[in-house]
Design a protein around this motif. Structure first.
Motif, PDB file in Angstrom:
ATOM      1  N   ALA A   1       0.849  -1.191   0.000  1.00 14.30           N
ATOM      2  CA  ALA A   1       0.000   0.000   0.000  1.00 14.30           C
ATOM      3  C   ALA A   1       0.886   1.241   0.000  1.00 14.30           C
ATOM      4  CB  ALA A   1      -0.922  -0.009   1.223  1.00 14.30           C
ATOM      5  N   ASN A   2       0.278   2.387  -0.269  1.00 11.37           N
ATOM      6  CA  ASN A   2       1.002   3.669  -0.261  1.00 11.37           C
ATOM      7  C   ASN A   2       2.230   3.650  -1.167  1.00 11.37           C
ATOM      8  OD1 ASN A   2      -0.795   4.724   1.631  1.00 11.37           O
ATOM      9  ND2 ASN A   2       0.441   4.067   3.369  1.00 11.37           N
ATOM     10  N   PHE A   3       2.079   3.053  -2.351  1.00 13.58           N
ATOM     11  CA  PHE A   3       3.256   2.889  -3.207  1.00 13.58           C
ATOM     12  C   PHE A   3       3.335   3.905  -4.342  1.00 13.58           C
ATOM     13  CE2 PHE A   3       0.075  -0.304  -4.438  1.00 13.58           C
ATOM     14  CZ  PHE A   3      -0.107  -0.054  -5.780  1.00 13.58           C
ATOM     15  N   ARG A   4       2.541   4.985  -4.289  1.00 11.98           N
ATOM     16  CA  ARG A   4       2.638   6.005  -5.337  1.00 11.98           C
ATOM     17  C   ARG A   4       4.029   6.631  -5.364  1.00 11.98           C
ATOM     18  NH1 ARG A   4      -1.048  11.306  -5.080  1.00 11.98           N
ATOM     19  NH2 ARG A   4       0.459  11.733  -3.414  1.00 11.98           N
ATOM     20  N   SER A   5       4.563   6.954  -4.180  1.00 11.71           N
ATOM     21  CA  SER A   5       5.904   7.534  -4.098  1.00 11.71           C
ATOM     22  C   SER A   5       6.952   6.557  -4.626  1.00 11.71           C
ATOM     23  CB  SER A   5       6.224   7.920  -2.649  1.00 11.71           C
ATOM     24  OG  SER A   5       7.543   8.387  -2.525  1.00 11.71           O
ATOM     25  N   LEU A   6       6.757   5.273  -4.337  1.00 11.09           N
ATOM     26  CA  LEU A   6       7.679   4.247  -4.821  1.00 11.09           C
ATOM     27  C   LEU A   6       7.649   4.166  -6.343  1.00 11.09           C
ATOM     28  CD1 LEU A   6       9.565   1.830  -3.910  1.00 11.09           C
ATOM     29  CD2 LEU A   6       7.545   0.385  -4.224  1.00 11.09           C
ATOM     30  N   MET A   7       6.444   4.192  -6.916  1.00  7.76           N
ATOM     31  CA  MET A   7       6.316   4.151  -8.377  1.00  7.76           C
ATOM     32  C   MET A   7       6.981   5.356  -9.017  1.00  7.76           C
ATOM     33  SD  MET A   7       2.341   2.900  -8.764  1.00  7.76           S
ATOM     34  CE  MET A   7       2.343   3.156 -10.531  1.00  7.76           C
ATOM     35  N   ASP A   8       6.797   6.517  -8.407  1.00 10.33           N
ATOM     36  CA  ASP A   8       7.409   7.730  -8.943  1.00 10.33           C
ATOM     37  C   ASP A   8       8.930   7.637  -8.909  1.00 10.33           C
ATOM     38  OD1 ASP A   8       7.286  10.656  -9.750  1.00 10.33           O
ATOM     39  OD2 ASP A   8       8.371  10.824  -7.854  1.00 10.33           O
ATOM     40  N   HIS A   9       9.447   7.006  -7.875  1.00 13.34           N
ATOM     41  CA  HIS A   9      10.904   6.940  -7.710  1.00 13.34           C
ATOM     42  C   HIS A   9      11.540   5.919  -8.650  1.00 13.34           C
ATOM     43  CE1 HIS A   9      14.802   7.285  -5.816  1.00 13.34           C
ATOM     44  NE2 HIS A   9      14.826   5.971  -5.642  1.00 13.34           N
ATOM     45  N   ILE A  10      11.017   4.700  -8.674  1.00 12.63           N
ATOM     46  CA  ILE A  10      11.704   3.659  -9.454  1.00 12.63           C
ATOM     47  C   ILE A  10      11.297   3.689 -10.921  1.00 12.63           C
ATOM     48  CG2 ILE A  10      12.027   2.183  -7.442  1.00 12.63           C
ATOM     49  CD1 ILE A  10       9.773   0.415  -8.419  1.00 12.63           C
ATOM     50  N   GLY A  11      10.090   4.181 -11.219  1.00 15.62           N
ATOM     51  CA  GLY A  11       9.657   4.289 -12.606  1.00 15.62           C
ATOM     52  C   GLY A  11       9.836   2.989 -13.374  1.00 15.62           C
TER      53      GLY A  11
ATOM     54  N   GLY B   1      12.771   1.783 -13.989  1.00 10.32           N
ATOM     55  CA  GLY B   1      14.059   1.208 -13.595  1.00 10.32           C
ATOM     56  C   GLY B   1      15.242   1.752 -14.359  1.00 10.32           C
ATOM     57  N   LYS B   2      15.054   2.839 -15.109  1.00  6.78           N
ATOM     58  CA  LYS B   2      16.122   3.362 -15.961  1.00  6.78           C
ATOM     59  C   LYS B   2      17.387   3.741 -15.193  1.00  6.78           C
ATOM     60  CE  LYS B   2      17.035   6.735 -19.620  1.00  6.78           C
ATOM     61  NZ  LYS B   2      16.472   7.833 -20.455  1.00  6.78           N
ATOM     62  N   PRO B   3      17.301   4.390 -14.011  1.00  3.53           N
ATOM     63  CA  PRO B   3      18.547   4.742 -13.298  1.00  3.53           C
ATOM     64  C   PRO B   3      19.404   3.530 -12.944  1.00  3.53           C
ATOM     65  CG  PRO B   3      16.693   5.981 -12.411  1.00  3.53           C
ATOM     66  CD  PRO B   3      16.120   4.954 -13.330  1.00  3.53           C
ATOM     67  N   TRP B   4      18.789   2.357 -12.872  1.00  3.03           N
ATOM     68  CA  TRP B   4      19.528   1.133 -12.527  1.00  3.03           C
ATOM     69  C   TRP B   4      19.767   0.256 -13.770  1.00  3.03           C
ATOM     70  CZ3 TRP B   4      15.406   3.256 -10.035  1.00  3.03           C
ATOM     71  CH2 TRP B   4      15.642   3.787  -8.770  1.00  3.03           C
ATOM     72  N   ASP B   5      19.532   0.812 -14.951  1.00 10.73           N
ATOM     73  CA  ASP B   5      19.680   0.070 -16.207  1.00 10.73           C
ATOM     74  C   ASP B   5      18.767  -1.160 -16.226  1.00 10.73           C
ATOM     75  OD1 ASP B   5      20.671  -0.443 -18.752  1.00 10.73           O
ATOM     76  OD2 ASP B   5      22.279  -1.734 -18.005  1.00 10.73           O
ATOM     77  N   LEU B   6      17.540  -0.992 -15.714  1.00 15.55           N
ATOM     78  CA  LEU B   6      16.578  -2.089 -15.696  1.00 15.55           C
ATOM     79  C   LEU B   6      15.397  -1.837 -16.626  1.00 15.55           C
ATOM     80  CD1 LEU B   6      16.538  -2.920 -11.875  1.00 15.55           C
ATOM     81  CD2 LEU B   6      17.490  -4.335 -13.706  1.00 15.55           C
ATOM     82  N   SER B   7      15.471  -0.776 -17.426  1.00 16.16           N
ATOM     83  CA  SER B   7      14.434  -0.508 -18.424  1.00 16.16           C
ATOM     84  C   SER B   7      14.853  -1.214 -19.708  1.00 16.16           C
ATOM     85  CB  SER B   7      14.287   1.005 -18.656  1.00 16.16           C
ATOM     86  OG  SER B   7      13.282   1.265 -19.603  1.00 16.16           O
ATOM     87  N   ARG B   8      14.352  -2.419 -19.895  1.00 21.03           N
ATOM     88  CA  ARG B   8      14.819  -3.249 -21.011  1.00 21.03           C
ATOM     89  C   ARG B   8      13.694  -4.145 -21.514  1.00 21.03           C
ATOM     90  NH1 ARG B   8      19.598  -6.464 -18.188  1.00 21.03           N
ATOM     91  NH2 ARG B   8      20.173  -4.350 -17.546  1.00 21.03           N
ATOM     92  N   LYS B   9      13.843  -4.666 -22.720  1.00 19.63           N
ATOM     93  CA  LYS B   9      12.821  -5.509 -23.324  1.00 19.63           C
ATOM     94  C   LYS B   9      12.750  -6.878 -22.667  1.00 19.63           C
ATOM     95  CE  LYS B   9      12.944  -3.311 -27.896  1.00 19.63           C
ATOM     96  NZ  LYS B   9      13.201  -3.509 -29.343  1.00 19.63           N
ATOM     97  N   THR B  10      13.907  -7.405 -22.309  1.00 18.55           N
ATOM     98  CA  THR B  10      13.957  -8.718 -21.675  1.00 18.55           C
ATOM     99  C   THR B  10      14.347  -8.555 -20.206  1.00 18.55           C
ATOM    100  OG1 THR B  10      14.645  -9.722 -23.756  1.00 18.55           O
ATOM    101  CG2 THR B  10      14.988 -11.016 -21.746  1.00 18.55           C
ATOM    102  N   ASP B  11      13.565  -9.166 -19.327  1.00 26.76           N
ATOM    103  CA  ASP B  11      13.769  -9.033 -17.884  1.00 26.76           C
ATOM    104  C   ASP B  11      13.580  -7.571 -17.455  1.00 26.76           C
ATOM    105  OD1 ASP B  11      14.199 -11.738 -17.709  1.00 26.76           O
ATOM    106  OD2 ASP B  11      16.360 -11.571 -17.916  1.00 26.76           O
ATOM    107  N   GLY B  12      14.394  -7.051 -16.538  1.00 26.54           N
ATOM    108  CA  GLY B  12      14.222  -5.680 -16.078  1.00 26.54           C
ATOM    109  C   GLY B  12      13.516  -5.610 -14.744  1.00 26.54           C
ATOM    110  N   LEU B  13      12.815  -4.484 -14.488  1.00 22.61           N
ATOM    111  CA  LEU B  13      12.191  -4.195 -13.202  1.00 22.61           C
ATOM    112  C   LEU B  13      10.682  -4.404 -13.276  1.00 22.61           C
ATOM    113  CD1 LEU B  13      12.702  -3.025 -10.308  1.00 22.61           C
ATOM    114  CD2 LEU B  13      12.172  -0.788 -11.273  1.00 22.61           C
TER     115      LEU B  13
END
Length: 372
Positions: A61-71, A73-85
């Protein structure tokens, strides 16, 4: 380490009761830390730096702030077609129900586990601030032939959070032969940081069995009850910087300990990534002074700051004195105000001339958007 072999799972909401003043409107993983980070940045970065390419973040619950932060996953190089965040909130057909416990959360995400191709699963919470090499953890796990390997540290027992395992007896090979749950002691113990690795099929089997019996305690029903049936090993991380946040006081103490250079070197021995907010450099007024403090970008400092952690966008007015305090993003301290041993959440405003003082053993905590 072959990251394709390991699936990462991070529990973003576990132990929120320990920081009730800071988690009223956010998850434990979203809590700001060390002038520019969030607590989830540490397990996320540790996994990515160890080569783990698929990570699920279990939230409740209360994960709006979390969603805004991790998005994505691009800052961690996790925005990818295979696997990722992957964000894993509660979901059930016809209704949305909150996870009751760790077993429920994992069972509710069983399809995520089943459709993942990784051989191993490593799980972590967000209330432990540490730098851990999961490659070393996996190597130790495989070399020992263990069924489950749990990362632990020798330190004082955390006081205000439940479901903490202590390893009472560990043999010469690292196998845990006796353990306790929520041990009552003021002595140093060898306790679990709730970071563990096991084969994916074993986790699926243990969770399915526990859920079918309506078990609610992962530590008691899955770990403790199998200490004689499975090879459960301990991985000692005592030489690393490990801070277990078990209360507001614990958050304050661990944060302030990072003003010591040696502790920062241990914690940041490998890169820690975070979502960046582009800001101008911090501006220091003619009469300002700064001693032994961590200050992020985008601040305006016109007063005196001593032994503090200052987040982005903080403004400290002329003649103000700020000591032994943690000021989170966009907090404003008015002219001639005097504060000491204060934790101010985001967007707190302290008026001109105000005086607010806590103690090293009892810091004052101001919740988000407070006006004083």
């Amino acid at each position: 380490m072959n990251g394709k072999k390991v699936l990462g799972i991070i529990f973003a909401n576990i132990h929120e009761e320990a920081l009730d003043s800071l988690t009223a409107m956010r998850t434990m993983g979203s809590v700001p830390f060390c002038s520019r980070y969030r607590l989830i940045d540490f397990p996320l970065s540790n996994m990515v730096e160890s080569g783990i390419a698929k990570i699920g973040v279990v939230t409740n619950a209360n994960f709006r702030s979390l969603m805004d932060h991790i998005g994505t996953g691009k800052p961690w190089d996790l925005s990818r077609k295979t696997d990722g965040l992957f964000l894993l909130p509660p979901y059930s057909v016809g209704s949305v129900a909150m996870w009751g416990n760790r077993i429920d959360a994992l069972y509710g995400n069983m399809s995520f586990l089943q459709y993942s191709n990784q051989q191993y699963v490593v799980m972590a919470d967000c209330n432990n601030v540490l730098s851990v090499d999961y490659s070393a953890l996996l190597n130790a796990h495989e070399e020992s032939g263990a069924d489950i390997t749990i990362l632990g540290v020798r330190n004082k027992m955390p006081k205000n959070i439940g479901s903490i395992l202590t390893f009472d007896k560990v043999d010469e090979n690292g196998r845990i032969t006796e353990m306790s749950l929520d041990k009552k002691t003021d002595d140093e113990v060898f306790y679990s940081c709730n970071i563990m690795i096991m084969k994916k099929y074993l986790l699926e089997t243990l969770i399915t069995t526990a859920h079918s019996k309506n078990e609610i305690s992962f530590q008691r029903s899955i770990i403790m009850s199998n200490v004689k049936n499975l090879k459960i090993h301990a991985f000692d991380a005592t030489d690393s910087f490990v801070g277990t946040i078990d209360s507001i006081q614990g958050y304050y103490d661990i944060s302030m300990s990072l003003l010591e250079k040696e502790n920062r070197k241990k914690l940041f021995k490998s890169p820690v990534s975070t979502k960046e907010r582009d800001d101008m450099p911090t501006i220091y007024g003619i009469e300002s002074s700064l001693k032994n403090s961590l200050v992020a970008d985008g601040c305006i400092i016109e007063g005196k700051v001593d032994n503090c952690i200052i987040f982005k966008g903080v403004k400290i007015g002329k003649g103000a004195e700020v000591k032994n305090s943690i000021l989170m993003q966009d907090t404003v301290v008015g002219n001639d105000a005097k504060i000491s041993c204060v934790i101010a959440d985001k967007n707190v405003s302290i008026k001109d001339g105000a005086e607010l003082s806590g103690a090293d053993t009892f810091p004052v905590c101001l919740t988000k958007n407070t006006r004083v």
